[in-house]
Design an enzyme around this catalytic site. Sequence first.
Site, PDB file in Angstrom:
ATOM      1  N   ALA A  80       0.838  -1.200   0.000  1.00  0.00           N
ATOM      2  CA  ALA A  80       0.000   0.000   0.000  1.00  0.00           C
ATOM      3  C   ALA A  80       0.864   1.237   0.000  1.00  0.00           C
ATOM      4  CB  ALA A  80      -0.930   0.005   1.215  1.00  0.00           C
ATOM      5  N   CYS A  81       0.392   2.289  -0.672  1.00  0.00           N
ATOM      6  CA  CYS A  81       1.007   3.611  -0.525  1.00  0.00           C
ATOM      7  C   CYS A  81       0.061   4.435   0.342  1.00  0.00           C
ATOM      8  CB  CYS A  81       1.276   4.249  -1.884  1.00  0.00           C
ATOM      9  SG  CYS A  81      -0.211   4.643  -2.830  1.00  0.00           S
ATOM     10  N   ILE A  82       0.073   5.731   0.214  1.00  0.00           N
ATOM     11  CA  ILE A  82      -0.724   6.568   1.107  1.00  0.00           C
ATOM     12  C   ILE A  82      -2.218   6.371   0.884  1.00  0.00           C
ATOM     13  CG2 ILE A  82      -1.280   8.967   1.697  1.00  0.00           C
ATOM     14  CD1 ILE A  82       1.608   9.663   1.108  1.00  0.00           C
ATOM     15  N   THR A  83      -2.629   6.158  -0.367  1.00  0.00           N
ATOM     16  CA  THR A  83      -4.064   6.156  -0.649  1.00  0.00           C
ATOM     17  C   THR A  83      -4.571   4.910  -1.350  1.00  0.00           C
ATOM     18  OG1 THR A  83      -3.659   7.285  -2.746  1.00  0.00           O
ATOM     19  CG2 THR A  83      -4.164   8.666  -0.829  1.00  0.00           C
ATOM     20  N   ARG A  84      -3.685   4.003  -1.760  1.00  0.00           N
ATOM     21  CA  ARG A  84      -4.181   2.876  -2.543  1.00  0.00           C
ATOM     22  C   ARG A  84      -3.495   1.565  -2.188  1.00  0.00           C
ATOM     23  NH1 ARG A  84      -3.025   5.001  -8.484  1.00  0.00           N
ATOM     24  NH2 ARG A  84      -3.288   7.033  -7.543  1.00  0.00           N
TER      25      ARG A  84
END
Length: 539
Positions: A480-484
């Site tokens: 995961a990154c910050i939003t996805r």
Amino acid sequence: MKAFFSKLSQAVMLPIALLPAAGIMLGLGGSFTNQSMIDAYQIGILQDGTLLNSFLQVMTAAGGIVFANLPLMFALAIAIGFARAEKGAAALAATIAYLVMNVAIAKTLTVAGMVDTTNNTVVLMGNHYAGVLADVLGIHNTLSMGVFGGLIAGGITVILHNKYHDIKLPEFLGFFGGARFVPIISAFSALFYGIVLVFVWPYIGAAFGSIGAMLGEMTASGHGYIASFIFGIIERALIPVGLHHVFYLPLWQTEIGGTAEIAGHVYKGTQNIFFGSLANGDYSQFSSTNFMSGKFTFMMFGLPAAAYAMYTVADKENKKEVGGLLFSVALTAFLTGITEPIEFTFLFLSAPLYYFIHVPLAGLSFMLMDLLNVKVGMTFSGGFIDFSLFGMLPGLTGTENHWYYIPLLGLIYGPVYFLLFRWFILKYDIKTPGRKGSAVAVVRKQDYHASKAVGGANDSQADEMINALGGKDNIVDVDACITRLRITVKNGDLVKDNKYWTEHLGAKGLVKIGNTGIQAIYGAQAAGFKAQINAKLGK
């Protein structure tokens, strides 16, 4: 190739996620130890020598050390992000490789007599290359490769790791087999490619430097706004496929984005120049922010206004539910600059609304900020928190950064976004959330709280996601990154479609990268869902 760059973008988000904390320390420390501010407001407790001033200087140094060592963090991030197993061993090997590479470079330069100490240049084939030397982690006069050095060390290490992490050696060498073998071979490899880089990197550095010089010349000649406009267009256009980090990172972190000498130290990249200025009180270099300042206007004012436009066209019976959804994503965009939840809300409903209205307005914002000489930097995005720390605070303490143009232009951008979005939605009958029977994609409060807790038990949600990804056997990797959520699968045809994810699993949207790359947009919940799914998979 799309899958590779998607994975690269996901990996580099690990060090980027550190920047807000480091930036806050630098912003507070740099601003409140600025002598101009102390004198202007006659704040005695902040005078040099006081306890608070000393603490703030320590805070500034603590923030600065993160930015100073980003290359090592990128080496670690690449190793962790791409390693298929034994990620801890991969991280250790990348650290060793990065250190050995720099030592090999520094020693080769010395024994080959390639360092001209009179003007601090590297001499190669009779040519002098300035600005390519640096001190890294106590290693004197190695090559200044910035984050590229970390990417090289991390990239080669992870190739070796994935090939040899399960190697079996003869019995008398068995102790050094498996994951223990990787740091050993990585160190020996770094020795050799470090020597090779001595004879290659000065040319590459000079080429990057020429790009930065060209951008600087465009800015100096009054045409830098063209580069800013193009940057804004490309950066927003890459958001849907999650490759925007790969695009802007070289400009922010390497000489492609320009160089500046501040307090006797050479900084490379727009973000490093900005924070170097902030830490040293040398605000003459704030002009380096032309690839950052443009985000604030459309993130703080434009997109929240677009959310309000979608609210006004929702069916009356859905307004309460839609209002809660859109208010949360609009507030997130305003405060933090995390805009993907709201952008994906309308991207999948109408690509023209995103690409023909939002993207050009974003590019125009970058150009206008450059024309207005706005010099406000950021950690990773353009929300109110960064605007306050790196725009208002320096501006109110004597820095000519013209921060006030951001809210002034925002007063124009807000109505423009509202009117254009409302007009487009009504004219082309776009079924935005809660309009004409369209679904209202909301996540229940209990789901949200469960997703935030790493050990939280939202078993049904995680099980449904695994099933929607084609089952456990189809899933290769979940990150995961910050939003996805960024997922690698064996067969993308087994993954449920975008409609299923938005209507049944609460996602803002689903992006397929080739046949193996999957991105599910969940906003701030993504990291929690990653932990839950990996726990189910036993990873």
